[in-house]
Design a protein around this motif. Structure first.
Motif, short mmCIF file in Angstrom:
data_model
loop_
_atom_site.label_atom_id
_atom_site.label_comp_id
_atom_site.label_asym_id
_atom_site.label_seq_id
_atom_site.Cartn_x
_atom_site.Cartn_y
_atom_site.Cartn_z
N ASP A 160 25.97 117.01 -4.94
CA ASP A 160 25.00 117.81 -5.70
C ASP A 160 23.57 117.59 -5.19
N TYR A 161 23.33 116.45 -4.56
CA TYR A 161 22.00 116.10 -4.08
C TYR A 161 21.92 116.11 -2.56
N GLY A 162 22.88 116.75 -1.93
CA GLY A 162 22.86 116.86 -0.47
C GLY A 162 23.17 115.55 0.24
N ILE A 163 23.86 114.65 -0.44
CA ILE A 163 24.23 113.37 0.17
C ILE A 163 25.67 113.48 0.63
N GLY A 164 25.85 113.51 1.94
CA GLY A 164 27.19 113.64 2.51
C GLY A 164 27.80 112.27 2.80
N ILE A 165 29.12 112.23 2.72
CA ILE A 165 29.85 111.00 3.05
C ILE A 165 30.65 111.28 4.32
N PRO A 166 30.37 110.54 5.39
CA PRO A 166 31.12 110.75 6.63
C PRO A 166 32.61 110.50 6.43
N LYS A 167 33.43 111.26 7.14
CA LYS A 167 34.89 111.16 6.99
C LYS A 167 35.39 109.75 7.25
N ILE A 168 34.74 109.02 8.13
CA ILE A 168 35.20 107.68 8.48
C ILE A 168 35.15 106.72 7.29
N VAL A 169 34.23 106.96 6.32
CA VAL A 169 34.11 106.08 5.15
C VAL A 169 34.41 106.82 3.84
N PHE A 170 34.90 108.06 3.93
CA PHE A 170 35.13 108.87 2.73
C PHE A 170 36.11 108.20 1.77
N LYS A 171 37.06 107.44 2.29
CA LYS A 171 38.03 106.77 1.42
C LYS A 171 37.45 105.54 0.74
N LYS A 172 36.30 105.06 1.20
CA LYS A 172 35.69 103.86 0.64
C LYS A 172 34.60 104.15 -0.38
N ILE A 173 33.93 105.30 -0.22
CA ILE A 173 32.80 105.63 -1.07
C ILE A 173 33.19 106.77 -2.01
N ASP A 174 32.97 106.56 -3.29
CA ASP A 174 33.31 107.56 -4.30
C ASP A 174 32.25 108.66 -4.32
N GLU A 175 32.68 109.90 -4.41
CA GLU A 175 31.77 111.05 -4.52
C GLU A 175 31.01 111.01 -5.85
N GLU A 176 31.63 110.43 -6.87
CA GLU A 176 31.00 110.29 -8.18
C GLU A 176 30.47 108.86 -8.32
N VAL A 177 29.16 108.73 -8.37
CA VAL A 177 28.52 107.42 -8.45
C VAL A 177 28.15 107.12 -9.89
N LYS A 178 28.54 105.95 -10.36
CA LYS A 178 28.23 105.52 -11.73
C LYS A 178 26.87 104.84 -11.75
N ILE A 179 26.03 105.25 -12.69
CA ILE A 179 24.68 104.71 -12.84
C ILE A 179 24.58 103.99 -14.18
N ASN A 180 23.95 102.82 -14.16
CA ASN A 180 23.71 102.04 -15.37
C ASN A 180 22.21 101.74 -15.44
N LEU A 181 21.59 102.05 -16.58
CA LEU A 181 20.15 101.80 -16.78
C LEU A 181 19.95 100.78 -17.88
N ASN A 182 18.98 99.91 -17.68
CA ASN A 182 18.55 98.99 -18.72
C ASN A 182 17.04 98.80 -18.55
N PHE A 183 16.27 99.47 -19.40
CA PHE A 183 14.82 99.43 -19.31
C PHE A 183 14.26 98.78 -20.57
N VAL A 184 13.34 97.85 -20.38
CA VAL A 184 12.60 97.25 -21.49
C VAL A 184 11.13 97.61 -21.31
N TYR A 185 10.59 98.33 -22.28
CA TYR A 185 9.22 98.85 -22.22
C TYR A 185 8.31 98.01 -23.11
N ASP A 186 7.08 97.84 -22.64
CA ASP A 186 6.03 97.21 -23.44
C ASP A 186 5.06 98.29 -23.89
N LYS A 187 4.45 98.07 -25.05
CA LYS A 187 3.47 99.04 -25.58
C LYS A 187 2.33 99.14 -24.59
N LYS A 188 1.97 100.39 -24.28
CA LYS A 188 0.89 100.64 -23.34
C LYS A 188 -0.42 100.74 -24.12
N ASN A 189 -1.41 100.00 -23.66
CA ASN A 189 -2.72 100.04 -24.33
C ASN A 189 -3.68 100.95 -23.59
#
Length: 189
Positions: A160-189
């Motif tokens: 979807d973002y124009g990131i291609g996976i070469p055939k040589i590593v296609f079996k190792k890299i998943d086309e669907e990438v899982k993302i995990n976010l953990n953000f802790v914000y401080d009050k901005k003054n």
């Protein structure tokens, strides 16, 4: 001339009051140490995982708007060769050094926030390699004294973002990438 002077004084007092009001009652929170993890591994192969602890983000609790910028080359991999391939061949960080997100919480009310996580839907646009895609996902958010914490898990499809996976590593890299976010914000003054 006294009349003009009086008007000028009123304008200055109004400006000072507005600045004081917006500063005191601002509901903006900021982080420059947001944690993003991704996993592009396929089960039977070597893990393709990385972490970036330097995401920059701001959230406005009054409007429910959120924005983030990620320096792509700050993702750290277990193996330096993976990091090199990621930056040079897949994400091309010399040409596309950052990824961004701009979004808004749906049905958001900051008055409902407390120490317990609340679930909200968020919608917005992710930009990777200058390709903009809309995303809807669930986030968990809580308020702890003068901090806001946000956690989320979602996936993106590399092609979807124009990131291609070469055939040589296609079996190792998943086309669907899982993302995990953990953000802790401080009050901005």
């Amino acid at each position: 001339s006294i009349w003009i002077f009086t008007i000028m004084i009123r304008i200055v007092i109004t400006i000072i009051f507005c600045l004081f009001f917006f500063t005191c009652f601002s509901q903006k929170y900021y982080t420059d140490i947001g944690e993003i993890k991704f996993d592009g591994s396929k089960a039977a192969f070597e893990p393709i995982k990385a972490t970036n602890n330097n995401a920059i983000s701001i959230i406005d609790l009054k409007t429910g708007q959120i924005a983030a910028i990620i320096n792509i080359n700050q993702f750290e991999f277990r193996l330096s060769l993976m990091q090199e391939h990621f930056n040079e061949n897949y994400l091309e960080t010399n040409n596309y050094p950052t990824s961004t997100f701009e979004g808004k919480f749906k049905k958001f009310n900051s008055d409902d926030l407390n120490e317990n996580y609340k679930e909200y839907e968020i919608t917005g646009n992710i930009t990777i390699k200058d390709v903009i895609k809309k995303i809807n996902t669930i986030v968990h958010i809580r308020k702890m004294k003068n901090q806001i914490q946000i956690k989320s898990d979602f996936s993106i499809i590399l092609s979807d973002y124009g990131i291609g996976i070469p055939k040589i590593v296609f079996k190792k890299i998943d086309e669907e990438v899982k993302i995990n976010l953990n953000f802790v914000y401080d009050k901005k003054n």
